[in-house]
Scaffold this active site. Sequence first.
Site, short mmCIF file in Angstrom:
data_model
loop_
_atom_site.label_atom_id
_atom_site.label_comp_id
_atom_site.label_asym_id
_atom_site.label_seq_id
_atom_site.Cartn_x
_atom_site.Cartn_y
_atom_site.Cartn_z
N ASP A 8 0.72 -1.25 -0.04
CA ASP A 8 0.01 0.16 -0.11
C ASP A 8 0.92 1.32 0.11
O ASP A 8 0.54 2.27 0.77
CB ASP A 8 -1.00 0.02 1.21
CG ASP A 8 -1.71 -1.13 1.24
OD1 ASP A 8 -2.02 -1.89 0.24
OD2 ASP A 8 -2.72 -1.02 2.22
N ASP A 46 -4.31 -0.70 -1.79
CA ASP A 46 -5.66 -0.65 -1.08
C ASP A 46 -6.48 -0.10 -2.19
O ASP A 46 -6.17 0.97 -2.76
CB ASP A 46 -5.45 0.37 0.06
CG ASP A 46 -6.29 0.16 1.45
OD1 ASP A 46 -6.74 -0.95 1.44
OD2 ASP A 46 -6.49 1.20 2.02
N HIS A 48 -10.53 0.54 -2.68
CA HIS A 48 -11.72 0.47 -1.97
C HIS A 48 -12.71 1.13 -2.81
O HIS A 48 -12.69 1.87 -3.79
CB HIS A 48 -11.74 1.51 -0.79
CG HIS A 48 -10.99 0.70 0.26
ND1 HIS A 48 -11.06 -0.30 0.61
CD2 HIS A 48 -9.98 1.67 1.12
CE1 HIS A 48 -10.16 -0.23 1.84
NE2 HIS A 48 -9.72 0.64 2.05
N HIS A 77 -10.46 6.96 1.61
CA HIS A 77 -9.38 7.18 1.06
C HIS A 77 -8.93 5.89 -0.10
O HIS A 77 -9.64 4.88 -0.03
CB HIS A 77 -8.00 6.86 2.12
CG HIS A 77 -8.38 5.41 2.65
ND1 HIS A 77 -9.23 5.25 3.89
CD2 HIS A 77 -7.60 4.24 2.67
CE1 HIS A 77 -9.24 3.95 4.08
NE2 HIS A 77 -8.33 3.46 3.50
N LYS A 102 -6.56 -4.90 -3.20
CA LYS A 102 -7.24 -5.44 -2.15
C LYS A 102 -7.95 -4.44 -1.53
O LYS A 102 -8.20 -3.47 -1.66
CB LYS A 102 -6.17 -6.03 -0.88
CG LYS A 102 -5.47 -4.86 -0.32
CD LYS A 102 -4.78 -5.21 0.88
CE LYS A 102 -4.15 -4.08 1.53
NZ LYS A 102 -4.63 -3.25 2.17
N CYS A 141 -1.81 -1.90 7.66
CA CYS A 141 -1.79 -2.95 6.67
C CYS A 141 -0.56 -3.82 6.90
O CYS A 141 -0.50 -4.79 6.41
CB CYS A 141 -1.98 -2.31 5.28
SG CYS A 141 -3.78 -1.75 5.18
ZN LIG Z 1 -8.01 1.29 3.47
#
Ligand SMILES: [Zn+2]
Length: 200
Positions: A8, A46, A48, A77, A102, A141
């Site tokens: 990340d 990351d 999302h 974020h 992810k 993470c």
């Molecule tokens: Zn996140």
Amino acid sequence: MDALLVVDFQNDFCPGGALPVAEGDQIAEPINELLDSFDLVVATRDWHPPDHGSFVGVQVDPADWEGTDPPSIWPVHCVQGTPGAELFPGLDREKLDFLLDKGMDRWSQGYSAFHRSGLGELLHEHRVDRVFVAGLTTEYCVKNTVLDARRLGLDVVVVEDAIRPVEVEPGDAERALAEMETAGARFARSADVKRARAAA
Ligand SMILES: [Zn+2]
């Protein structure tokens, strides 16, 4: 077989981003220095959806939520397709072998790089038995990735100058490091890792 995991390392976790980590950008140099020392380099993002349950203001039924922290605690974020979700431009991405996403499931926290990303399978295919972990952030993470790697039986070396904490509460970073150590992770500085691998 060893692999380097870059967890990340994204704009939103660097200064100026949506969920910035002090000096998050500073890990670019130690990571770049290490990229040539590994035959397998895997980065994660990351990644999302816009209504991810970890975001402030998103309503989540606790019964639907999968995670160790409560939902709705983080600023928005790393939303898929936005500049904040892109890898930090100072990272030499030409040298990444794989990029895995992810955190795509709306109802799960998704801190660990192993969480529904295919990472475990990928490492298994390449017969990886030791991972060197760098990235952001130390207490979330990175820590959860390290703990999952240990659960999978992998040896883990945390590259200690190539991670940075959020430090929501003072002492969080120290507690996270202790937890990783208790789980059997070892720690090394990037220059020492590089030197040891050049000599091997
Ligand atoms: Zn996140």
